[in-house]
Design a protein around this motif. Structure first.
Motif, PDB file in Angstrom:
ATOM      1  N   SER A 692      -5.571   4.735   4.494  1.00 56.42           N
ATOM      2  CA  SER A 692      -4.883   5.269   3.245  1.00 56.42           C
ATOM      3  C   SER A 692      -3.436   5.306   3.522  1.00 56.42           C
ATOM      4  CB  SER A 692      -5.247   6.884   3.031  1.00 56.42           C
ATOM      5  OG  SER A 692      -6.568   7.245   2.897  1.00 56.42           O
ATOM      6  N   GLY A 693      -2.729   5.327   4.736  1.00 52.79           N
ATOM      7  CA  GLY A 693      -1.362   5.219   4.721  1.00 52.79           C
ATOM      8  C   GLY A 693      -0.879   3.748   4.812  1.00 52.79           C
ATOM      9  N   LEU A 694      -1.826   2.849   5.268  1.00 50.11           N
ATOM     10  CA  LEU A 694      -1.585   1.289   5.281  1.00 50.11           C
ATOM     11  C   LEU A 694      -1.504   0.836   3.701  1.00 50.11           C
ATOM     12  CD1 LEU A 694      -0.987  -1.287   6.698  1.00 50.11           C
ATOM     13  CD2 LEU A 694      -3.554  -1.695   6.764  1.00 50.11           C
ATOM     14  N   ALA A 695      -2.415   1.367   2.885  1.00 53.38           N
ATOM     15  CA  ALA A 695      -2.445   1.001   1.500  1.00 53.38           C
ATOM     16  C   ALA A 695      -1.232   1.534   0.946  1.00 53.38           C
ATOM     17  CB  ALA A 695      -3.800   1.475   0.955  1.00 53.38           C
ATOM     18  N   SER A 696      -0.734   2.742   0.953  1.00 51.47           N
ATOM     19  CA  SER A 696       0.422   3.110   0.608  1.00 51.47           C
ATOM     20  C   SER A 696       1.651   2.294   0.984  1.00 51.47           C
ATOM     21  CB  SER A 696       0.585   4.640   1.211  1.00 51.47           C
ATOM     22  OG  SER A 696      -0.309   5.442   0.542  1.00 51.47           O
ATOM     23  N   VAL A 697       1.929   1.916   2.240  1.00 50.21           N
ATOM     24  CA  VAL A 697       2.918   1.064   2.715  1.00 50.21           C
ATOM     25  C   VAL A 697       2.816  -0.285   2.003  1.00 50.21           C
ATOM     26  CG1 VAL A 697       3.820  -0.108   4.700  1.00 50.21           C
ATOM     27  CG2 VAL A 697       3.264   2.424   4.789  1.00 50.21           C
ATOM     28  N   LEU A 698       1.934  -0.811   1.941  1.00 53.66           N
ATOM     29  CA  LEU A 698       1.530  -2.052   1.142  1.00 53.66           C
ATOM     30  C   LEU A 698       1.964  -2.097  -0.278  1.00 53.66           C
ATOM     31  CD1 LEU A 698      -1.842  -3.406   2.738  1.00 53.66           C
ATOM     32  CD2 LEU A 698       0.569  -4.117   3.517  1.00 53.66           C
ATOM     33  N   PHE A 699       1.670  -1.071  -0.907  1.00 58.46           N
ATOM     34  CA  PHE A 699       2.135  -0.918  -2.168  1.00 58.46           C
ATOM     35  C   PHE A 699       3.711  -0.539  -2.220  1.00 58.46           C
ATOM     36  CE2 PHE A 699       2.536   1.669  -6.390  1.00 58.46           C
ATOM     37  CZ  PHE A 699       2.361   0.568  -7.066  1.00 58.46           C
ATOM     38  N   SER A 700       4.136   0.031  -1.159  1.00 57.07           N
ATOM     39  CA  SER A 700       5.756   0.235  -1.057  1.00 57.07           C
ATOM     40  C   SER A 700       6.529  -1.206  -0.967  1.00 57.07           C
ATOM     41  CB  SER A 700       6.132   1.206  -0.065  1.00 57.07           C
ATOM     42  OG  SER A 700       5.515   2.480  -0.278  1.00 57.07           O
ATOM     43  N   TRP A 701       5.966  -1.759  -0.183  1.00 62.35           N
ATOM     44  CA  TRP A 701       6.259  -3.009   0.041  1.00 62.35           C
ATOM     45  C   TRP A 701       6.594  -3.987  -1.211  1.00 62.35           C
ATOM     46  CZ3 TRP A 701       3.460  -7.857   2.541  1.00 62.35           C
ATOM     47  CH2 TRP A 701       4.366  -8.937   2.724  1.00 62.35           C
ATOM     48  N   ILE A 702       5.361  -3.991  -1.959  1.00 62.74           N
ATOM     49  CA  ILE A 702       5.519  -4.707  -3.299  1.00 62.74           C
ATOM     50  C   ILE A 702       6.436  -4.037  -4.132  1.00 62.74           C
ATOM     51  CG2 ILE A 702       4.092  -5.000  -5.486  1.00 62.74           C
ATOM     52  CD1 ILE A 702       1.722  -5.122  -3.727  1.00 62.74           C
TER      53      ILE A 702
END
Length: 897
Positions: A692-702
């Motif tokens: 869940s945390g990784l998915a949030s960071v990836l969305f933040s990168w986008i």
């Protein structure tokens, strides 16, 4: 993708696959040599028969420790340690798996490393063992172990239960009961079967009882579970049964007993790495030829500087919870058990053994002790001499091991001391000979190390320069590299001459075919680099004349070097990623606030996501299961889904976000979110939190890359953003018939995209485990699909689970590349170059000294990085399934401002 890109990618895959094989020639080279003469100890055998118990997966502390009521968990063996025999901890060397552990116990060598190509399931090269040397072998146990060591021995009689019995869904202690029952049936049948009786009455008899229950229960229920601890008691009662049966059948007092384990078990129910829970196993010996117990001495707790193969100290303090602190403890290396059993039976030590006789366990007079130790030393010396002879015959420039040039004088001196009955002096000289012989074996095992390391580095540098030149010619905006290239014949001649000379040397030394391929590949790559020497001249002119910013080159080089070095360090200290994401949270939030003012929740989301993920690499790779974490993970996944719903709801209200990413009915986005939810919910412990945390960071990168890109487009229209040379590239591609071309040429500043991808793809592996060993990842999740032990299917399922974060990272990377209008393959080549810098760094960090854990980890690091740059292309292909419908609407961005 043009044909030239296909050729480069195929070449890259071949180069990395070939150079990955080099670790098998450097560190995974079989230490086994044939043609060695056996050396029998010149003593009368103390024992006529020996019973070897191996409790698979039994860690030392769970065996030795007392129960909460103060009584021993293994009362019979505790009584043996107090009244009859000797005890200690046997230190195993990684990989702490069943086959390597049994090889060390039975053959005295720390596994034939080339057995990794057989999945640790078979012998790629046959080796000598205590079983080979004995006259008769009787064995019962697992079908995965007993046939490996007894199947090719004509004097062996063995039986194994079916594979179907190894079921993780049951209490596996019945496997050990099966073994004890079969042995009792054998003893009873000897009363009416003369053939069985003849076998049991023969001298030099070895009885091998392999007990798999603890290993299976440890994997399924954890080593602290009541089922595992009860299995220890089952083993103890079974050994007591065997002991009574043997003592009733034989009254001559010439039976020796050895109890040990092949490896331990971590709290997560795993093994394989060099953690103490996996390397420390119990050792109890009693019977014929074994010393009785003796009181502990104060000097036993003093550190004498000696370290075992797992790098644990010689004199370790015995925990009070074991109830053994008043007894002398004699720790050994696992490989030392083989020479111990050989001496007890009066057999020659296994020919390829590197074990050192543990004299503290033997009840021998001084003369026999000196003779037994000297036989052990001569066996090691014979190995050294054989390897030296083989290498000298095939080397054009032979370099001998200087420390043993005068080995004959040393052996003669030892024989003279024994003849003069100066046994202590003889033992001291014998120990020196043993140490030098082991050093000599290591010397010849790594004889070709520098040659191979130099060759592989030569090839990697050539490959990297080749890819860099390709990037400059076809993806850079500088017109210097759009000109026709002039070929050079001088480079071809130089490389041809070098290859001819090196090939002649290799042919004389009868080198393996892979050596020719290593050199040939490196020379081919350098020939391609030197084929157009004017490229380097043009680069120099561009830098000198200011057509390429020196500041940008310096900044990009420094930033890349620092981050790559930090990524290398992260393989040893996972906490590095905490610093990465701590800083990323601040930078990302500030960037969005500056480029998209008025969106207070978005910067807060970026900041919170990065800081939340930063905590995972502060946690240990192994955390016992907690129900609260599982429940909390489910709630977090629901919260993440709600956040995605909220962002989806505000898209129609915010024009900048509306232009961010468009999809056909947003189906691909919802599909990815559904996959993330399901995959996260199915994981155990804190892995769901990590996903869940990784998915949030990836969305933040986008979001961050989108904010930068679209803010820039607001000031400069999309059409004007491309330079003349960039429009030329697009026009050329359009003229060739390409349907849709919308990427711009690469700039030095675009290297940050590749660096972000490298950080995220590595943290995807680091988040919940230790990159050095797959043993640190939770395997219990595969029990939902298969409970009967099958290492290949279970490993495949585990790897499939580990692919989830890799796919997420690659999907995000693909979207970022589309948003920034970057060439996908150009970015792939940038990632490849940066990854290869790390690969070379790890190549030089590979160790040939120190503990096997350190050596093994260094090899793992190199192998993982080499494999990573190969399967990134595969990840790109898989991620395209989820991102191919994602479209970026940039044509109307100028109307937003």
């Amino acid at each position: 993708m043009e044909s030239r890109e296909v050729k480069i990618i195929i070449l890259g895959v071949a180069v990395h696959a070939l150079f990955m094989l080099s670790i098998f020639d450097i560190y995974f080279k079989s230490p086994i040599v044939h043609g060695i003469d056996p050396v029998a100890p010149r003593i009368q055998a103390p024992a006529k028969r020996l019973v070897l118990f191996v409790a698979d997966g039994l860690r030392a502390d769970k065996f030795f420790e007392l129960k909460p009521d103060g009584s021993p968990r293994a009362p019979f063996l505790h009584n043996v340690m107090h009244e009859k025999g000797k005890w200690g901890v046997s230190h195993a060397r990684p990989p702490t798996e069943s086959r390597p552990g049994h090889v060390a116990i039975i053959a005295g060598l720390y596994e034939d490393p080339s057995a990794v190509t057989k999945g640790w399931k078979a012998n790629p090269v046959e080796f000598d063992s205590v079983f080979n040397r004995s006259k008769k072998v009787v064995a019962f146990g697992s079908p995965d172990i007993v046939p490996i060591f007894c199947g090719n021995i004509p004097q062996a009689k063995f039986s194994a239960y079916p594979h179907e019995y190894e079921d993780f869904a049951t209490d596996a202690s019945f496997l050990d009961t099966w073994v004890f029952d079969r042995f009792e049936q054998l003893i009873n049948s000897s009363k009416r079967d003369s053939v069985v009786e003849e076998t049991l009455q023969s001298g030099e008899l070895v009885v091998f009882l392999h007990l798999l229950g603890c290993d299976t229960n440890g994997h399924a229920h954890r080593p602290y579970s009541p089922i595992y601890l009860n299995n220890v008691e089952v083993v103890d009662r079974g050994i007591e049964r065997v002991f009574k049966l043997m003592e009733e059948k034989y009254s001559d007092g010439r039976t020796a007993y050895v109890f040990t384990a092949d490896h331990g078990m971590s709290d997560k129910g795993l093994h394989g790495d060099g953690e103490p829970e996996n390397t420390e196993t119990p050792l109890v010996a009693w019977g014929a030829g074994i010393r009785g117990p003796s009181p502990a001495k104060p000097e036993d707790d003093e550190d004498d500087g000696f370290k075992f193969v797992d790098q644990h100290t010689h004199h370790m303090v015995t925990p009070h919870s074991w109830g053994l602190q008043n007894l002398e403890r004699v720790d050994v290396n696992q490989g030392d058990i083989a020479p111990l059993m050989s001496v007890l039976l009066g057999l020659p030590c296994p020919l390829n053994s590197v074990g050192v006789l543990p004299r503290g366990y033997l009840l021998l007079n001084k003369a026999d002790e000196a003779e037994a130790a000297f036989a052990n030393a001569k066996q090691l010396l014979n190995q050294f001499l054989r390897k030296s002879h083989i290498k000298q015959e095939t080397s054009l420039f032979f370099r001998p091991f200087s420390s043993l040039k005068n080995y004959e004088e040393l052996t003669s001196r030892i024989q003279q001391l024994i003849g003069l009955q100066q046994y202590q002096a003889a033992l001291d000289s014998t120990q020196k000979l043993i140490s030098l012989s082991l050093d000599g074996l290591h010397y010849f095992q790594t004889y070709d190390w520098w040659f191979l390391m130099g060759t592989i580095t030569f090839g990697y540098v050539g490959w990297m320069l080749y890819v860099i030149l390709h990037l400059l010619r076809h993806y850079a905006s500088s017109p210097l590299f759009q000109r026709k290239q002039r070929k050079s014949s001088l480079g071809n001649f130089a490389m041809g001459t070098l290859s001819a000379a090196l090939f002649m040397v290799l042919m004389f030394e009868k080198s393996p075919i892979l050596y020719f391929l290593y050199i040939g590949t490196g020379i081919f790559l350098w020939q391609r680099v030197l084929a157009s020497p004017n490229d380097f001249t043009r680069i120099w002119i561009a830098v000198r004349t200011g057509k390429v910013s020196k500041f940008q080159i310096l900044f990009a080089s420094m930033l890349s070097s620092v981050i790559v070095q930090l990524l290398v360090s992260s393989f040893f200290r996972r906490e590095v990623y905490t610093g990465f994401f701590f800083a990323a949270g601040v930078v990302g939030a500030v960037t969005i606030s500056m480029n998209l003012p008025g969106l207070s929740m978005i910067p807060a989301f970026v900041w919170a996501s990065c800081w939340f993920l930063s905590g995972f690499t502060l946690m240990p790779p192994q955390i016992p299961e907690h129900v609260s974490l599982v429940v909390g993970s489910a709630f977090l996944v629901v919260a993440l889904a709600f956040a995605a719903w909220w962002i989806d709801k505000i898209v129609p209200k915010e024009p900048i976000l509306r232009q961010l990413v468009r999809d056909k009915n947003l189906s691909a986005e919802r599909d990815v979110l559904f996959v993330v939810q399901v995959a996260s919910y199915l994981q155990q412990f804190y892995e769901a939190l990590f996903y869940s945390g990784l998915a949030s960071v990836l969305f933040s990168w986008i979001l961050v890359e989108s904010a930068i890109t679209f803010s820039s487009f607001g000031r400069n229209s999309f059409t004007n953003e491309f330079s003349a040379s960039e429009r030329l590239i697009q026009w050329t591609a359009f003229a060739k018939g390409e349907r849709h071309v919308s990427w711009r040429s690469l700039k030095l500043t675009d290297v940050h995209v590749a660096l972000c991808f490298l950080i995220l793809i590595n943290v995807a592996f680091f988040g919940t485990g230790n990159v050095a060993s797959i043993a640190s990842f939770e395997i219990s999740s595969v029990y939902r699909f298969i409970t009967v032990f099958d290492p290949f299917i279970m490993t495949a399922l585990l790897l499939f689970k580990l692919f989830i974060p890799f796919i997420l990272v690659t999907c995000a990377f693909s979207i970022v590349v589309k948003i920034m209008s970057l060439p996908r393959l150009g970015c792939y080549f940038m990632v490849l170059i940066l990854s290869d810098i790390m690969t070379i760094r790890f190549f030089f960090l590979v160790r040939n000294t120190g503990s096997w854990m350190e050596i093994g980890n260094s090899i793992s690091h190199f192998g993982i990085m080499s494999a990573q740059v190969v399967f990134v292309l595969l990840l790109f292909g898989l991620s395209n399934i989820y991102t191919r419908d994602v479209r970026i609407n940039v044509g109307q961005t100028s109307k937003l401002f």
